[in-house]
Design a protein around this motif. Structure first.
Motif, short mmCIF file in Angstrom:
data_model
loop_
_atom_site.label_atom_id
_atom_site.label_comp_id
_atom_site.label_asym_id
_atom_site.label_seq_id
_atom_site.Cartn_x
_atom_site.Cartn_y
_atom_site.Cartn_z
N ASP A 93 71.87 75.92 -1.86
CA ASP A 93 72.55 75.92 -0.56
C ASP A 93 72.73 74.51 0.02
N ASN A 94 71.63 73.77 0.11
CA ASN A 94 71.66 72.45 0.74
C ASN A 94 70.31 71.80 0.54
N ILE A 95 70.25 70.51 0.81
CA ILE A 95 68.98 69.79 0.87
C ILE A 95 69.00 68.99 2.15
N VAL A 96 67.94 69.14 2.92
CA VAL A 96 67.76 68.37 4.15
C VAL A 96 66.33 67.84 4.12
N LEU A 97 66.20 66.51 3.99
CA LEU A 97 64.88 65.88 3.90
C LEU A 97 64.87 64.55 4.64
N LYS A 98 63.68 64.06 4.88
CA LYS A 98 63.49 62.78 5.56
C LYS A 98 63.70 61.64 4.57
N ASN A 99 64.53 60.67 4.99
CA ASN A 99 64.81 59.48 4.19
C ASN A 99 63.75 58.42 4.49
N LYS A 137 65.16 58.70 9.10
CA LYS A 137 66.20 59.64 9.52
C LYS A 137 66.28 60.80 8.55
N THR A 138 66.81 61.92 9.04
CA THR A 138 67.01 63.09 8.19
C THR A 138 68.30 62.91 7.41
N TYR A 139 68.26 63.24 6.13
CA TYR A 139 69.45 63.17 5.27
C TYR A 139 69.82 64.59 4.88
N VAL A 144 74.05 58.78 -6.14
CA VAL A 144 72.65 59.11 -6.43
C VAL A 144 71.91 59.36 -5.12
N VAL A 145 71.06 60.34 -5.14
CA VAL A 145 70.09 60.59 -4.07
C VAL A 145 68.75 60.75 -4.77
N ALA A 146 67.82 59.82 -4.52
CA ALA A 146 66.49 59.91 -5.13
C ALA A 146 65.60 60.78 -4.25
N ILE A 147 64.68 61.49 -4.89
CA ILE A 147 63.74 62.34 -4.17
C ILE A 147 62.33 62.06 -4.69
N GLY A 187 66.13 47.01 -4.06
CA GLY A 187 67.45 46.96 -3.44
C GLY A 187 68.24 48.26 -3.56
N PHE A 188 67.55 49.40 -3.45
CA PHE A 188 68.25 50.69 -3.52
C PHE A 188 69.30 50.75 -2.41
N THR A 189 70.49 51.17 -2.77
CA THR A 189 71.55 51.37 -1.78
C THR A 189 71.86 52.85 -1.61
N PHE A 190 70.98 53.68 -2.11
CA PHE A 190 71.12 55.13 -2.00
C PHE A 190 69.90 55.68 -1.27
N PRO A 191 70.01 56.88 -0.72
CA PRO A 191 68.88 57.49 -0.01
C PRO A 191 67.71 57.77 -0.97
N TYR A 192 66.52 57.65 -0.43
CA TYR A 192 65.31 57.99 -1.18
C TYR A 192 64.54 58.93 -0.26
N LEU A 193 64.57 60.21 -0.57
CA LEU A 193 64.08 61.26 0.31
C LEU A 193 62.68 61.72 -0.05
N SER A 194 61.95 62.12 0.96
CA SER A 194 60.59 62.62 0.81
C SER A 194 60.61 64.15 0.76
N ASP A 195 60.24 64.71 -0.38
CA ASP A 195 60.20 66.17 -0.52
C ASP A 195 59.01 66.71 0.25
#
Length: 185
Positions: free
Chosen positions: A31-37, A41-43, A87-90, A116-124
């Motif tokens: 469905d979706n992924i909503v996690l803290k970056n 902030k929430t991504y 890319v979205v890292a988790i 130097g990541f330029t993509f989100p790195y989210l906390s599961d």
């Protein structure tokens, strides 16, 4: 008779719960992924309107294999972001600094800044998506194709078949799948 009916209802209930706990596979819809970056902030995947999909990469700062793949993950993002698949890292352990101090949000942020990541790195949170997608090791990539409702899982697996960054992989699994997806569109 009442006992048999009650037993049958209980058995069906347990079976349906077990089935609901099975991880999603290729061909399933997420469905979706909503996690803290790492920026606090929430991504939300659904909030990203100009994409065709995503390359999720489950990775941790202390994993030797993940460290060897950092530059390749950065290269994937650079190559495929403009083609609609950023890319979205988790980080599976991102929300638990007590149990996993080397892999929690502060360590994730430190690694992302250093590399130097330029993509989100989210906390599961509580391994929600790690378990939902059946991730058992890091790094693991998941390719999602955006649909009208949700994201079709097109791939779950290794990024390529060569851990050693000084050697050329025989198979770049993520790139091969992405190229096929992009060329079909």
């Amino acid at each position: 008779m009442k006992f048999k009916k009650l037993f049958l209802i209980l058995l069906l209930s347990v079976c349906s719960q077990l089935k609901a706990q099975e991880p999603l596979k290729e061909g399933s819809v997420l469905d979706n992924i909503v996690l803290k970056n790492i920026d606090g902030k929430t991504y939300d995947l659904n909030a990203q309107k100009q994409v065709k999909g995503f390359v999720l990469v489950f990775m941790t700062p202390s994993c030797d294999h993940c460290i060897l793949y950092e530059d390749r993950v950065i290269a994937l993002h650079k190559k495929y972001k403009s083609l609609g698949y950023p890319v979205v890292a988790i980080g599976p352990y991102g929300d638990n600094a007590v149990k996993y101090p080397l892999d929690a949000l502060p360590a994730m942020k430190e690694m992302a800044v250093k590399k130097g990541f330029t993509f989100p790195y989210l906390s599961d949170e509580n391994f929600k998506y790690t378990w939902l997608l059946g991730i058992k090791k890091t790094p693991t990539a998941v390719i999602l194709k955006k649909q009208t409702k949700g994201y079709l899982i097109k791939y779950i697996g290794q990024i390529d078949d060569e851990v050693d960054p000084s050697r050329k992989p025989q198979n770049k699994f993520v790139e091969q799948r992405l190229n096929t997806l992009i060329n079909k569109v």
